[in-house]
Design a protein around this motif. Sequence first.
Motif, short mmCIF file in Angstrom:
data_model
loop_
_atom_site.label_atom_id
_atom_site.label_comp_id
_atom_site.label_asym_id
_atom_site.label_seq_id
_atom_site.Cartn_x
_atom_site.Cartn_y
_atom_site.Cartn_z
N PHE A 30 0.84 -1.19 0.00
CA PHE A 30 0.00 0.00 0.00
C PHE A 30 0.88 1.25 0.00
O PHE A 30 2.10 1.17 0.15
CB PHE A 30 -0.95 0.01 1.20
N THR A 31 0.26 2.41 -0.18
CA THR A 31 0.96 3.68 -0.16
C THR A 31 0.48 4.51 1.03
O THR A 31 -0.73 4.62 1.26
CB THR A 31 0.69 4.46 -1.46
N MET A 32 1.42 5.04 1.78
CA MET A 32 1.11 5.93 2.90
C MET A 32 1.30 7.36 2.39
O MET A 32 2.29 7.64 1.71
CB MET A 32 2.06 5.67 4.07
N GLU A 33 0.37 8.24 2.75
CA GLU A 33 0.46 9.64 2.33
C GLU A 33 0.17 10.57 3.50
O GLU A 33 -0.71 10.30 4.30
CB GLU A 33 -0.52 9.93 1.20
N PRO A 41 3.60 19.45 10.75
CA PRO A 41 3.18 19.38 9.34
C PRO A 41 3.80 18.16 8.67
O PRO A 41 4.81 17.63 9.14
CB PRO A 41 3.74 20.67 8.75
N TYR A 42 3.17 17.72 7.59
CA TYR A 42 3.79 16.62 6.87
C TYR A 42 4.87 17.17 5.95
O TYR A 42 4.85 18.32 5.54
CB TYR A 42 2.75 15.78 6.12
N PHE A 43 5.87 16.34 5.65
CA PHE A 43 7.00 16.69 4.80
C PHE A 43 7.14 15.58 3.78
O PHE A 43 7.46 14.44 4.12
CB PHE A 43 8.26 16.85 5.66
N SER A 44 6.86 15.90 2.52
CA SER A 44 6.74 14.90 1.46
C SER A 44 7.82 13.80 1.45
O SER A 44 7.50 12.63 1.34
CB SER A 44 6.70 15.58 0.10
N PRO A 45 9.11 14.13 1.55
CA PRO A 45 10.12 13.06 1.48
C PRO A 45 10.01 12.02 2.60
O PRO A 45 10.48 10.91 2.46
CB PRO A 45 11.45 13.81 1.57
N VAL A 46 9.40 12.40 3.70
CA VAL A 46 9.27 11.48 4.83
C VAL A 46 7.83 11.00 4.98
O VAL A 46 7.58 9.87 5.39
CB VAL A 46 9.72 12.18 6.15
N SER A 47 6.87 11.83 4.60
CA SER A 47 5.46 11.57 4.88
C SER A 47 4.75 10.72 3.83
O SER A 47 3.67 10.20 4.09
CB SER A 47 4.71 12.90 5.01
N ASN A 48 5.32 10.60 2.65
CA ASN A 48 4.70 9.83 1.57
C ASN A 48 5.64 8.70 1.16
O ASN A 48 6.79 8.96 0.79
CB ASN A 48 4.41 10.71 0.36
N LYS A 76 14.04 5.17 2.76
CA LYS A 76 14.88 4.79 3.89
C LYS A 76 14.67 5.71 5.09
O LYS A 76 14.53 5.25 6.22
CB LYS A 76 16.34 4.78 3.48
N ILE A 77 14.60 7.00 4.85
CA ILE A 77 14.44 7.94 5.97
C ILE A 77 13.09 7.73 6.66
O ILE A 77 12.99 7.82 7.87
CB ILE A 77 14.63 9.41 5.53
N SER A 78 12.05 7.43 5.89
CA SER A 78 10.73 7.16 6.49
C SER A 78 10.79 5.95 7.40
O SER A 78 10.20 5.94 8.48
CB SER A 78 9.68 6.94 5.40
N CYS A 79 11.50 4.92 6.97
CA CYS A 79 11.63 3.70 7.79
C CYS A 79 12.37 4.00 9.08
O CYS A 79 11.99 3.51 10.15
CB CYS A 79 12.36 2.62 7.01
N GLN A 80 13.43 4.79 9.01
CA GLN A 80 14.20 5.13 10.20
C GLN A 80 13.35 5.93 11.18
O GLN A 80 13.38 5.68 12.39
CB GLN A 80 15.46 5.89 9.82
N VAL A 81 12.61 6.89 10.68
CA VAL A 81 11.74 7.70 11.54
C VAL A 81 10.66 6.82 12.16
O VAL A 81 10.39 6.88 13.37
CB VAL A 81 11.12 8.88 10.75
#
Length: 94
Positions: A30-33, A41-48, A76-81
Motif C-alpha cells: 500500500f501507499t502511505m500519504e 506538518p507533513y514533509f513529502s520526502p518522509v510523509s509519503n 529509507k528515511i521514512s523507515c528510520q523515523v
Amino acid sequence: MDYDELVKLVPDDLEIDLFKGKPWVSLVAFTMEKIRSRNLPYFSPVSNFDEINIRTYVKYNNKAGVYFRSIEGGAKISCQVAKSLSELPTDTQG
C-alpha cells in the motif's frame, strides 16, 4: 503456509490464529500519504512512501491480532523515523 513452519517464525508467547483450521500469511502492499506526528506538518520526502509487509494472524491473551514478520518501506528515511517513533519491536536477527 504449513503450521509447523510458521510457528518457528512467531514468538512463543503468541498463538497462531487459524481460519478453517489453517494458518494464513498475507503479503500487503500500500501507499502511505501525509503521515506525520501529531501537531507537526507533513514533509513529502518522509510523509509519503510505499510500504509492503508480510503478516500472519495471532492471538495473545485470547485477543486477536496481527504479527508483522517484515515491514518494508520505500523511503529509507521514512523507515528510520517510523522505527524510532513506533512501539513495534525490531527483529535484531535480520
